[in-house]
Design an enzyme around this catalytic site. Sequence first.
Site, mmCIF file in Angstrom:
data_model
loop_
_atom_site.group_PDB
_atom_site.id
_atom_site.type_symbol
_atom_site.label_atom_id
_atom_site.label_comp_id
_atom_site.label_asym_id
_atom_site.label_seq_id
_atom_site.Cartn_x
_atom_site.Cartn_y
_atom_site.Cartn_z
ATOM 1 N N ARG A 180 0.996 -1.353 -0.088
ATOM 2 C CA ARG A 180 0.036 0.173 -0.217
ATOM 3 C C ARG A 180 1.014 1.408 0.050
ATOM 4 O O ARG A 180 0.781 2.347 -0.533
ATOM 5 C CB ARG A 180 -0.692 0.244 1.295
ATOM 6 C CG ARG A 180 -2.215 -0.352 1.169
ATOM 7 C CD ARG A 180 -2.868 0.051 2.357
ATOM 8 N NE ARG A 180 -4.058 -1.129 2.671
ATOM 9 C CZ ARG A 180 -5.335 -1.018 2.091
ATOM 10 N NH1 ARG A 180 -5.574 0.140 1.533
ATOM 11 N NH2 ARG A 180 -6.355 -1.783 2.560
ATOM 12 N N LYS A 237 -7.479 -16.479 6.287
ATOM 13 C CA LYS A 237 -8.541 -17.262 6.930
ATOM 14 C C LYS A 237 -9.985 -16.699 6.728
ATOM 15 O O LYS A 237 -10.825 -17.439 6.492
ATOM 16 C CB LYS A 237 -8.194 -17.729 8.315
ATOM 17 C CG LYS A 237 -8.249 -16.462 9.223
ATOM 18 C CD LYS A 237 -7.116 -16.575 10.177
ATOM 19 C CE LYS A 237 -5.836 -16.536 9.523
ATOM 20 N NZ LYS A 237 -5.082 -15.692 10.154
ATOM 21 N N LYS A 279 -10.697 -20.181 11.110
ATOM 22 C CA LYS A 279 -9.944 -21.385 11.028
ATOM 23 C C LYS A 279 -10.693 -22.551 11.251
ATOM 24 O O LYS A 279 -10.507 -23.739 10.361
ATOM 25 C CB LYS A 279 -8.828 -21.175 12.108
ATOM 26 C CG LYS A 279 -7.794 -20.340 12.074
ATOM 27 C CD LYS A 279 -6.844 -19.733 12.971
ATOM 28 C CE LYS A 279 -6.206 -18.711 12.720
ATOM 29 N NZ LYS A 279 -5.318 -18.241 14.198
#
Length: 436
Positions: A50, A110, A210
Amino acid sequence: MANQEQPPLQIGLAGFGNVGAGVYKNLLKNRALLEKRLGRGLEVRRIAVRDLSKPRDVELPADLMTTDLDSLVEDDAIDIVVELIGGTDRAFDLVKAALERGKTVVTGNKALLAERGQELFAIADERKTPIYFEAAVAGGIPIIKTVQESLVGNHIEAVAGIINGTCNYILTRMTEAGLDYPEALAEAQQLGYAEADPTLDINGWDAAHKAIILASLSYGCWVPTDRVYVEGIEKITRRDIDFAQRFGYVVKLLAVIRLHPDSSAIELRVQPSLIPRGHILASVNGVFNAILIRGDVVGETLFYGSGAGQDPTSSSVISDLADAALWRNNCEGHTGFVPHGLYGKPLPIEESASKYYLRVEADDQPGVLAQIARVLGDHDIGILSVIQPEDHEPGSAPIVLMLDYASFGTIRAALAQLKALDCIREDPVLMRVESL
Ligand code: HSE
């Protein structure tokens, strides 16, 4: 030695935070080893960030850096896109575009997979292009490939995991050093274990994401996020940890994934839970993670290690890069998500059963215990043991009960009635007791 006929695979790295920097650093560190093992080099061609001016611990050539995320996808020379930017919107667009351009994808995200994995794996399947995601669950513990590959000959009966290091650190410090929750959280933040904004860790959602991924691998179906029961550790007090210890238990944030064979329903929940002190999971402390898996052929297996951190997590990303390299050499092997069973539907949380720890703060008056026992008895909930310590504040008495197996629906109904009793002073505290 690298295969002279095969040029090095070109990697486009999206994100150069803690894990991204670790991947770059460790790819360089073990370059010769990897080339030898894979028969092919792995070269980082471009790194998208970024902010180009941000100071970084890991030195890297300025000509690799770009702020243009799309350039990773547009560059035909890039074979593998590694997504480490986090979040679910830009990351989704990047992974989708990379798959559509025929690039192999490695991600440690995740939340992205738990929330939008179904869409992404459908694209991967259609394009016959793999997504690898070892780093998405439990950092350095190779649990994804274990379930996908090593346990492929099993029906997975149950998974129980301590899969958030931040929560485990906080609960460990509350247990071992007698810290209060805010002190333990501040310490975790100071040591860099918890994020500056630790919300997703402490509210249980990091572990839930997860767990959704592990459930998808174990049972071949995606459990929607709104069908997962999630409680965080924000309300855990040292007092409850102390009482749990008096009963012979420790408190852990536990993810439980279990198949109910009669109904083919999947129980999927993340909750602070009491684990018997003598159980091996009870000794998983600090930032460590552990995952216990029971298969119908293998029996019980346990996987332990660092669930976060630059080096452990980059070890998993690099193992995915190695898989990606082998796949690109042969265009065969699994393409990331391997549904083993397609077993089915999520179990309504009300139907899941366990024993429970219950603490109520009640008026210190004769007959109070009898009122509580009556409510529990009316719901057919057995009491296994009770403590009412003598050394409490005058007027209000903590009553701590260990309760026998009951469905979560039943215990919730009983709790609602208990809360309505005049003698109950504050919201009761309820935690699962896992026999594992
Ligand atoms: N923040 C996580 C943990 C690691 O504390 O375990 C990344 O998921």
